[in-house]
Enzyme design. Structure first.
Site, PDB file in Angstrom:
ATOM      1  N   ASN A  77       5.502  -7.641 -18.224  1.00 29.10           N
ATOM      2  CA  ASN A  77       5.564  -6.610 -17.189  1.00 29.10           C
ATOM      3  C   ASN A  77       6.677  -7.023 -16.242  1.00 29.10           C
ATOM      4  OD1 ASN A  77       5.246  -4.805 -15.109  1.00 29.10           O
ATOM      5  ND2 ASN A  77       3.070  -5.195 -14.789  1.00 29.10           N
TER       6      ASN A  77
ATOM      7  N   HIS B  50      -0.267   4.111 -14.123  1.00 29.13           N
ATOM      8  CA  HIS B  50      -1.406   3.214 -14.354  1.00 29.13           C
ATOM      9  C   HIS B  50      -2.101   3.538 -15.677  1.00 29.13           C
ATOM     10  CE1 HIS B  50      -1.809   2.556  -9.717  1.00 29.13           C
ATOM     11  NE2 HIS B  50      -1.029   1.637 -10.255  1.00 29.13           N
TER      12      HIS B  50
ATOM     13  N   ARG C 188       1.974   3.226   0.624  1.00 25.93           N
ATOM     14  CA  ARG C 188       2.402   4.579   0.269  1.00 25.93           C
ATOM     15  C   ARG C 188       1.489   5.602   0.923  1.00 25.93           C
ATOM     16  NH1 ARG C 188       2.412   3.184  -6.028  1.00 25.93           N
ATOM     17  NH2 ARG C 188       4.231   1.819  -6.134  1.00 25.93           N
TER      18      ARG C 188
END
Length: 394
Positions: free
Chosen positions: A11, A175, A235
């Site tokens: 990742n 996700h 966010r």
């Protein structure tokens, strides 16, 4: 001990690489994190098979340097049979795990316009593996792929059709690996027979919720970018689209400044002015900080509102599964969210809820709850490894 036919999962972020080497049966793994890449303080935090931790300094090392150390020093005894990469944005071109070819890599580069912070780093990881082990098969697992089963009425925006047909302006969701793993695991854990409908609440610094029926995403909270949807650590989540125009006209803010404001200075941090960490906010709330209290209330309310809204996407609702750092460890927040779900008959067993943290898996619905409530620690690395092996026929 050597891992049997392991899969390497990568990742890659803009300045980091999270990695895991997972055995064929999924029972054993080596894992770590390369962080600060490109900076003097670049280093690798590594855990071996026994969980023993070491730190390796690689000053000014970049992705290729870190992967060289990881592959040739840290895991050299366990050469992987394949590499599975988390790639954030696959647009509408990739609907499942995809073996990486030159053409696929070129498309990942093209999709940088949709994920300018993530796709270039994901591509850098792929190229780094190519340079070290050019014959090792690589697979891309796209965050967006799991949500490609959404119907058009869920993924289209109410904007002119040409923006969709000519510029791919639509809701994609993210996700995906987490939602896939947790929904599959929930269906394994439940005693209810038949087809299952779940709302998965992935709550961490980044947050999203997804309606999953029969293992397929029906709708999700994030959109063309990860900014849409739930309130998050930094966010904003949903805001009036006119806010951008208002901030530009009244405060003279540029598009880049507004982007930074909504992505990095809003959410829990922006409302509380204290922190984006739930633990810090709960401590501040106990000390009487009203801004921290409000941030927590907003987070719980907005999450519950999204969960209720997403039930519209499901033919039937089996239950709700919480995951992510907050979802797995935040008992108080889970209780507050479930408390706002009274109209669907959700009732928590508060004693069971309080026991679920630090990797614990289990249910916490009361005996008379109309829906099941679960905490399921996510395992995106296992999901990526499993999908990679499946597409390669390993």
């Amino acid at each position: 001990m050597s891992l049997v036919n392991p899969t390497l999962v990568l990742n890659c972020g803009s300045s980091s690489i999270k990695y895991a080497l997972i055995s064929e049966d999924g029972e054993s793994r080596i894992e770590g994190l390369a962080e600060g890449l490109g900076n003097p303080e670049a280093r690798i935090k590594h855990k071996n098979l026994d969980g023993e931790a070491t730190v390796i300094e690689i000053p000014n090392g970049v992705h290729a340097d870190a992967l060289k150390v990881i592959l040739e020093d840290l895991i050299k005894e366990h050469k992987p049979v394949a590499v599975g990469h988390r790639v954030v944005h696959g647009g509408d071109k990739f609907k499942s795990a995809t073996v990486i070819t030159d053409e696929v890599l070129a498309t990942i580069d093209e999709l940088t316009t949709l994920a300018p912070l993530h796709n270039p780093a994901n591509a850098a990881g792929i190229r780094a593996i190519n340079s070290i082990y050019p014959d090792l098969p690589q697979v891309a697992i796209f965050d967006t792929a799991f949500h490609q089963t959404m119907p058009a009425h869920a993924y289209r925006y109410a904007v002119p059709k040409a923006l969709y047909t000519e510029h791919q302006i639509r809701r994609y969701g993210f996700h995906g690996s987490s939602h896939a793993y947790v929904s599959n695991r929930a269906s394994e854990l439940t005693d209810k027979a038949g087809t299952h409908g779940w709302i998965i609440a992935h709550l961490g610094n980044g947050c999203s919720a997804t309606a999953v029926y029969d293992g397929k995403s029906q709708d999700t909270s994030m959109g063309i970018t990860p900014l849409e949807g739930l309130m998050m650590g930094t966010r904003s989540g949903d805001v009036d689209p006119g806010l951008h125009i208002h901030l530009s006209r009244t405060l003279g803010m540029s598009i880049d400044e507004i982007d930074t404001l909504l992505n990095k200075k809003s959410g829990l941090l922006g409302v509380s002015t204290v922190s984006n960490d739930m633990r810090n906010l709960e401590a501040a709330d106990k000390e009487g900080n009203e801004d921290a209290k409000l941030a927590l209330q907003m987070f719980a309310y907005r999450t519950a509102k999204y969960i209720l809204g997403l039930t519209a996407a499901l033919p039937e609702l089996t239950g709700i599964a919480f995951t992510g750092g907050v979802g797995e460890n935040g008992a108080d927040m889970r209780a507050a969210i479930v408390g706002a779900l009274k109209h669907i008959g959700a009732k928590a067993d508060l004693a069971k809820n309080a026991e679920l943290f630090r990797g614990a898996e289990g249910s916490f619905h009361a005996a008379d709850s109309a829906v099941e409530l679960w905490v399921i620690p996510t395992d995106e690395e296992f999901q990526i490894a499993s999908e990679s092996r499946a597409v390669l026929g390993l």
